[in-house]
Scaffold this motif. Structure first.
Motif, PDB file in Angstrom:
ATOM      1  N   PRO A 127       0.842  -1.289   0.002  1.00  0.00           N
ATOM      2  CA  PRO A 127       0.026   0.213  -0.154  1.00  0.00           C
ATOM      3  C   PRO A 127       0.881   1.377   0.127  1.00  0.00           C
ATOM      4  CG  PRO A 127      -0.673  -1.634   1.620  1.00  0.00           C
ATOM      5  CD  PRO A 127       0.500  -2.182   1.014  1.00  0.00           C
ATOM      6  N   VAL A 128       2.082   1.304   0.667  1.00  0.00           N
ATOM      7  CA  VAL A 128       2.821   2.553   0.739  1.00  0.00           C
ATOM      8  C   VAL A 128       3.282   2.668  -0.590  1.00  0.00           C
ATOM      9  CG1 VAL A 128       4.770   3.397   1.793  1.00  0.00           C
ATOM     10  CG2 VAL A 128       3.227   2.279   3.349  1.00  0.00           C
ATOM     11  N   LEU A 129       4.099   1.712  -1.386  1.00  0.00           N
ATOM     12  CA  LEU A 129       4.468   1.649  -2.660  1.00  0.00           C
ATOM     13  C   LEU A 129       3.400   2.445  -3.690  1.00  0.00           C
ATOM     14  CD1 LEU A 129       6.898  -1.086  -2.837  1.00  0.00           C
ATOM     15  CD2 LEU A 129       7.292   1.138  -2.249  1.00  0.00           C
ATOM     16  N   GLY A 130       2.234   1.951  -3.394  1.00  0.00           N
ATOM     17  CA  GLY A 130       1.207   2.399  -4.488  1.00  0.00           C
ATOM     18  C   GLY A 130       1.151   3.981  -4.099  1.00  0.00           C
ATOM     19  N   LEU A 131       0.908   4.240  -2.856  1.00  0.00           N
ATOM     20  CA  LEU A 131       0.707   5.545  -2.556  1.00  0.00           C
ATOM     21  C   LEU A 131       1.713   6.545  -3.142  1.00  0.00           C
ATOM     22  CD1 LEU A 131      -0.435   7.978  -0.554  1.00  0.00           C
ATOM     23  CD2 LEU A 131       1.078   7.162   1.034  1.00  0.00           C
ATOM     24  N   LEU A 132       3.108   6.160  -2.967  1.00  0.00           N
ATOM     25  CA  LEU A 132       4.111   6.870  -3.484  1.00  0.00           C
ATOM     26  C   LEU A 132       4.325   7.099  -4.800  1.00  0.00           C
ATOM     27  CD1 LEU A 132       6.778   5.830  -0.789  1.00  0.00           C
ATOM     28  CD2 LEU A 132       5.416   8.165  -0.910  1.00  0.00           C
ATOM     29  N   GLU A 133       3.759   6.034  -5.610  1.00  0.00           N
ATOM     30  CA  GLU A 133       3.919   6.253  -6.964  1.00  0.00           C
ATOM     31  C   GLU A 133       2.838   7.358  -7.399  1.00  0.00           C
ATOM     32  OE1 GLU A 133       5.165   4.411  -9.369  1.00  0.00           O
ATOM     33  OE2 GLU A 133       6.178   2.813  -8.310  1.00  0.00           O
ATOM     34  N   ARG A 134       1.896   7.581  -6.586  1.00  0.00           N
ATOM     35  CA  ARG A 134       0.964   8.486  -6.873  1.00  0.00           C
ATOM     36  C   ARG A 134       1.589  10.056  -6.475  1.00  0.00           C
ATOM     37  NH1 ARG A 134      -2.408   4.586  -5.011  1.00  0.00           N
ATOM     38  NH2 ARG A 134      -3.098   5.751  -3.226  1.00  0.00           N
ATOM     39  N   ARG A 135       2.425  10.395  -5.650  1.00  0.00           N
ATOM     40  CA  ARG A 135       2.688  11.369  -4.998  1.00  0.00           C
ATOM     41  C   ARG A 135       3.911  11.919  -6.021  1.00  0.00           C
ATOM     42  NH1 ARG A 135      -0.635  13.695  -1.417  1.00  0.00           N
ATOM     43  NH2 ARG A 135       1.122  14.678  -0.600  1.00  0.00           N
ATOM     44  N   GLY A 136       4.173  13.348  -5.641  1.00  0.00           N
ATOM     45  CA  GLY A 136       5.555  14.043  -6.284  1.00  0.00           C
ATOM     46  C   GLY A 136       5.227  14.430  -7.531  1.00  0.00           C
ATOM     47  N   ARG A 137       4.105  14.230  -8.219  1.00  0.00           N
ATOM     48  CA  ARG A 137       3.977  14.441  -9.603  1.00  0.00           C
ATOM     49  C   ARG A 137       3.739  16.339  -9.654  1.00  0.00           C
ATOM     50  NH1 ARG A 137      -0.061  10.008 -11.796  1.00  0.00           N
ATOM     51  NH2 ARG A 137       1.369   8.004 -11.439  1.00  0.00           N
ATOM     52  N   ARG A 138       3.310  16.814  -8.522  1.00  0.00           N
ATOM     53  CA  ARG A 138       3.221  18.234  -8.464  1.00  0.00           C
ATOM     54  C   ARG A 138       4.472  19.034  -8.314  1.00  0.00           C
ATOM     55  NH1 ARG A 138      -1.620  18.329  -4.194  1.00  0.00           N
ATOM     56  NH2 ARG A 138      -0.243  16.623  -3.498  1.00  0.00           N
ATOM     57  N   TRP A 139       5.706  18.240  -8.055  1.00  0.00           N
ATOM     58  CA  TRP A 139       6.996  18.706  -7.898  1.00  0.00           C
ATOM     59  C   TRP A 139       7.513  18.813  -9.213  1.00  0.00           C
ATOM     60  CZ3 TRP A 139      10.323  17.632  -2.954  1.00  0.00           C
ATOM     61  CH2 TRP A 139      11.474  18.208  -3.282  1.00  0.00           C
ATOM     62  N   ALA A 140       7.735  19.659  -9.985  1.00  0.00           N
ATOM     63  CA  ALA A 140       8.292  19.724 -11.268  1.00  0.00           C
ATOM     64  C   ALA A 140       9.719  19.425 -11.264  1.00  0.00           C
ATOM     65  CB  ALA A 140       7.934  20.660 -12.087  1.00  0.00           C
ATOM     66  N   ALA A 141      10.130  18.588 -12.106  1.00  0.00           N
ATOM     67  CA  ALA A 141      11.415  18.436 -12.354  1.00  0.00           C
ATOM     68  C   ALA A 141      11.956  19.358 -13.294  1.00  0.00           C
ATOM     69  CB  ALA A 141      11.844  16.708 -12.652  1.00  0.00           C
ATOM     70  N   ARG A 142      13.449  19.656 -13.361  1.00  0.00           N
ATOM     71  CA  ARG A 142      14.134  20.586 -14.042  1.00  0.00           C
ATOM     72  C   ARG A 142      14.865  19.780 -15.475  1.00  0.00           C
ATOM     73  NH1 ARG A 142      17.119  24.884 -10.104  1.00  0.00           N
ATOM     74  NH2 ARG A 142      14.954  26.079  -9.709  1.00  0.00           N
ATOM     75  N   ARG A 143      14.649  20.489 -16.437  1.00  0.00           N
ATOM     76  CA  ARG A 143      15.495  19.859 -17.582  1.00  0.00           C
ATOM     77  C   ARG A 143      16.951  20.276 -17.413  1.00  0.00           C
ATOM     78  NH1 ARG A 143      11.354  20.591 -22.626  1.00  0.00           N
ATOM     79  NH2 ARG A 143       9.664  19.187 -21.922  1.00  0.00           N
ATOM     80  N   PRO A 144      17.801  19.874 -18.420  1.00  0.00           N
ATOM     81  CA  PRO A 144      19.306  20.395 -18.478  1.00  0.00           C
ATOM     82  C   PRO A 144      19.122  21.739 -18.707  1.00  0.00           C
ATOM     83  CG  PRO A 144      19.138  18.278 -19.327  1.00  0.00           C
ATOM     84  CD  PRO A 144      17.725  18.589 -19.344  1.00  0.00           C
TER      85      PRO A 144
END
Length: 618
Positions: free
Chosen positions: A120-137
Motif C-alpha cells: 500500500p505504501v509503494l502504491g501511495l508513493l507512485e501517485r505522489r510527487g507529480r506536482r513537484w516539477a523536475a527541471r531539464r538540463p
C-alpha cells in the motif's frame, strides 16, 4: 603522565570522545503536547473523546494520515502524563503504536511498522510527487573562479565532471531549515511551512544550502551549485528547542512529496525521538518509490570537555540525529584536502566540526564563493566574488548535490547501493597534518591520529566525496569494475566510448547497464567475474600470442557464463521485461558464438583485444 606522553601512548583511533550530555527530558512538568502514532486512520473527534476525561480542554488534530504514518497531535493546557494518555487509548479500534512527546527528546525506538504496509505504501508513493516539477538540463557554464574551487578535484573539491555527467536534471532536493532570509534570491519549486506561520528571517542559512547544493536559478548568469539542474524545495521548521515534532514531520512530508535527497543542515542536536525514528525509517524504506530517500545531516560543531580534562572533545553524540544509521553524516574538508580547521585571532588552528564513529564522508567546508550576491539594477555584470564560511552545514549541502548528480545517472539505485558507490569512489584523506595548519590551538583537537583497517577515521569518515568518479560508475558496469580495479583513466575512456562510439553503444542499453551496476554492487562474486574478464583483456591486449595461448573460444565461454550468472542473480530484484529480454538475447548470442567455427571465435576475440588495447593506450 604528561599530555604529550598521553597522546603518544593512546591508540591511533582514540580521542576525547565525550559529547555534551543529553537532556533528560524530565526537568519540569509541561502542558500536554503529545503525538499519538496509530496503525491506521482514526477520527480525531473519537480520539479527543477518549482523552477528554484527562483534561477538559484537550484537543486532537491530524498531522499525517498517509500509510504507514498516522500521527495525531493531542494538546491541553494542563499536565497529563504520557502513560495516562497511552492507557486511555489502549483498545482494538484505536490501534495505538505509541505516544511520544512533541517537545521533548527521547532515545526510545518506535515500534516497527506492520508487515502489511509495504505494497500500500509503494502504491501511495507512485501517485505522489507529480506536482513537484523536475527541471531539464540547462545551458549554463561553471565559471573558473577562485571561490568555486569546491567543484574542482585538483584543489580539494568534489571533482564534478559536468561535461560527462550533467547537472542532476530530473532530481529533486528537499532542504529542511529554520531560517528563510534571502529566498528571494533563489529559484524554488516551492516553500513548505511546517508548524510555523512564517519562516524566520534571521539568516540566509536555508537559501545558502539551496544555492551551494543546486544554485540560485537556471539562467545563464545565475550562480550554479553542484547540481544546478535539480529542483529544490525549502521546508521551514521552528527554531530549535521548541519542538521535536517539526523535523520528523518535515522529513515525512518531503518523502511524500517525492524528494530524491533530503538535506537537514540546521541545528538538530537534541531532536531524537520515536517520531524521528518513524520518519527516517519511512524515508529509508519507502522513499523514492521504495528505493529509499537519502537523508544528509552535518556533523555539527558542539564543544565540550570530558571530566577531568581541559581539552575540548568536539564529539558527535551517538544518540544525535546525525548518528542515526539511516542518515549520511557529512564532515567538512579544507581547500587542498584534509579536515577543515580555522584560524583564531592568534593564528592558531581550531576544529570546525564534531568527530565520531558515525561520520561518513567529507565534502568541502572551507571558504567558498558566496552564492547570493545581488546585481545592481539594470546591470548584467557579475558581482565581485567574495568568500564565505561553509562549515559542516555547507559541506552537507555539497554532499547532497553530489548525491543528486549520481541519482541522475542511475535513478534505479537503492539507497544502500548509492551508499556503496559513494564509498567505493572516495578520495582517501591523509591522517598527516599539512604544515600550513600549524600551529594548533590544542594538539588534542586533531585526534585521532590514525585510521582503522577499513579506512575510517573519526574526523574524516571513510574519505572525501568524489562526485565525478561516483557518477562514472553509477551508470555502467564496465566502468564500475575498472574503477574498482584502480583503472580510473580506463573507466573514463570506456564511458566516453559509450557516449560517442556507435559500436560500443550497441553492445548493451543504458537500461541494462543501470540494472547490471546494481547487480555488481550486490553480488561480490559477479563483480569479481567482470574483473576477471577485464584483467584478461588487459593482459592480452596487443599480444596475440598470449590470447591464442588460452585457446579460441575461451573468452567467449567466460563471457557466456558471466551473462548466465548475471541473468540468474538473486541479490537484486529481477529485471523488468525489457532488461530481461535484452539479457537473454545477449546470452543466446554468446552461447551460439561458443559453438561457432574456430576462425569466427578467433575473429571476435581479436576484436575484443583490439578494443581493450584502444582503451588502455588512449
Amino acid at each position: 603522565m604528561s599530555d604529550e606522553r598521553a597522546r603518544t601512548a593512546r591508540p591511533p583511533w582514540d580521542f576525547g570522545y565525550a559529547p555534551l550530555p543529553p537532556s533528560t527530558g524530565d526537568e519540569e512538568p509541561l502542558p500536554l503536547d503529545a503525538v499519538l502514532a496509530l496503525s491506521r486512520a482514526v477520527d480525531p473527534d473519537l480520539l479527543a473523546a477518549r482523552l477528554r476525561p484527562l483534561a477538559s480542554d484537550l484537543s486532537v488534530e491530524p498531522l499525517v494520515e498517509r500509510m504507514p504514518l498516522f500521527w495525531y497531535r493531542a494538546r491541553a493546557s494542563t499536565t497529563v502524563p504520557l502513560i495516562a494518555v497511552e492507557r486511555a487509548l489502549l483498545s482494538s479500534e484505536i490501534s495505538l503504536r505509541y505516544v511520544a512527546s512533541a517537545v521533548r527528546s527521547s532515545f526510545a525506538v518506535a515500534p516497527a511498522f506492520g508487515p502489511g504496509t509495504v505494497a500500500p505504501v509503494l502504491g501511495l508513493l507512485e501517485r505522489r510527487g507529480r506536482r513537484w516539477a523536475a527541471r531539464r538540463p540547462s545551458r549554463g557554464e561553471d565559471p573558473e573562479t577562485p571561490g568555486r574551487w569546491f567543484l574542482r578535484h585538483e584543489e580539494g573539491g568534489l571533482g564534478v565532471d559536468r561535461g560527462r555527467f550533467g547537472g542532476g536534471a530530473g532530481t529533486r532536493l528537499a532542504v529542511i531549515d529554520d531560517d528563510g532570509a534571502g529566498v528571494d534570491r533563489i529559484s524554488l519549486d516551492g516553500e513548505v511551512l511546517v508548524l510555523v506561520e512564517r519562516a524566520s528571517q534571521g539568516t540566509m542559512h536555508g537559501a545558502l544550502m539551496v544555492a551551494w547544493a543546486i544554485g540560485s536559478g537556471q539562467r545563464a548568469d545565475d550562480f550554479r551549485g553542484v547540481a544546478p539542474d535539480a529542483s529544490p524545495r525549502l521546508y521551514f521548521i521552528p527554531k530549535p528547542g521548541t519542538s521535536v515534532l517539526a523535523l520528523p514531520l518535515a522529513i515525512a512530508r518531503a518523502v511524500l512529496d517525492g524528494a530524491d535527497v533530503i538535506l537537514c543542515a540546521t541545528y538538530l542536536e537534541g531532536c531524537s525521538s520515536p517520531l524521528l525514528d518513524d520518519a527516517l525509517d519511512f524515508a529509508w524504506r519507502w522513499g523514492r518509490k521504495g528505493r529509499g530517500t537519502p537523508v544528509v545531516i552535518p556533523t555539527g560543531r558542539e564543544a565540550s570537555s570530558p571530566a577531568g580534562s581541559l581539552h575540548a572533545s568536539f564529539s558527535l553524540g551517538l544518540g544525535e540525529p546525525a548518528s542515526d544509521p539511516r542518515v549520511f553524516c557529512i564532515g567538512p574538508s579544507a581547500r587542498g584536502g584534509g579536515w577543515f580547521l580555522w584560524r583564531d585571532r592568534r593564528g592558531r588552528s581550531r576544529p570546525f566540526a564534531n568527530r565520531g564513529p558515525a561520520v561518513r564522508w567529507l565534502a568541502p567546508g572551507d571558504d567558498m564563493a558566496f552564492p547570493l550576491e545581488r546585481r545592481l539594477a539594470g546591470s548584467r555584470a557579475r558581482p565581485a566574488e567574495r568568500l564565505y564560511h561553509a562549515e559542516s552545514s555547507g559541506a552537507s549541502a555539497l554532499a547532497a548535490g553530489a548525491l543528486l548528480l549520481v541519482l541522475a545517472q542511475n535513478p534505479a539505485l537503492r539507497v544502500e547501493e548509492l551508499d556503496a558507490i559513494m564509498t567505493w569512489t572516495l578520495e582517501p584523506v591523509s591522517t598527516d597534518l599539512p604544515p600550513h595548519v600549524l600551529p594548533l590551538a590544542d594538539p588534542d583537537d586533531v585526534l585521532p591520529a590514525g585510521r582503522d583497517g577499513d579506512g575510517h577515521n573519526a574526523k574524516h569518515g571513510y574519505g572525501q566525496i568524489h562526485a565525478g568518479r561516483a557518477c562514472l560508475v553509477a551508470g555502467d558496469p564496465v566502468a564500475l569494475a575498472l574503477q574498482r580495479m584502480g583503472e580510473v583513466a580506463a573507466a573514463v575512456m570506456w564511458s566516453d566510448l559509450r557516449r560517442t562510439a556507435p559500436v560500443i553503444q550497441s553492445l548493451y542499453s543504458r537500461r541494462l547497464a543501470r540494472w547490471s551496476v546494481r547487480a555488481l554492487i550486490a553480488d561480490a562474486s559477479l563483480l569479481h567475474d567482470v574483473c576477471v574478464l577485464l584483467r584478461h583483456a588487459r593482459l592480452t591486449a596487443g599480444n596475440p600470442e598470449r590470447r591464442r595461448a588460452h585457446g579460441a573460444g575461451a573468452l567467449l565461454r567466460a563471457l557466456a557464463l558471466l551473462l548466465r550468472k548475471l541473468s540468474s542473480c538473486r541479490c537484486v530484484p529481477r529485471p523488468g521485461p525489457r532488461v530481461s529480454a535484452e539479457l537473454n538475447a545477449l546470452l543466446s548470442r554468446a552461447e551460439r558464438a561458443t559453438r561457432g567455427p574456430v576462425e569466427q571465435m578467433d575473429t571476435i576475440e581479436s576484436a575484443v583485444a583490439d578494443l581493450a588495447g584502444q582503451i588502455g593506450h588512449r
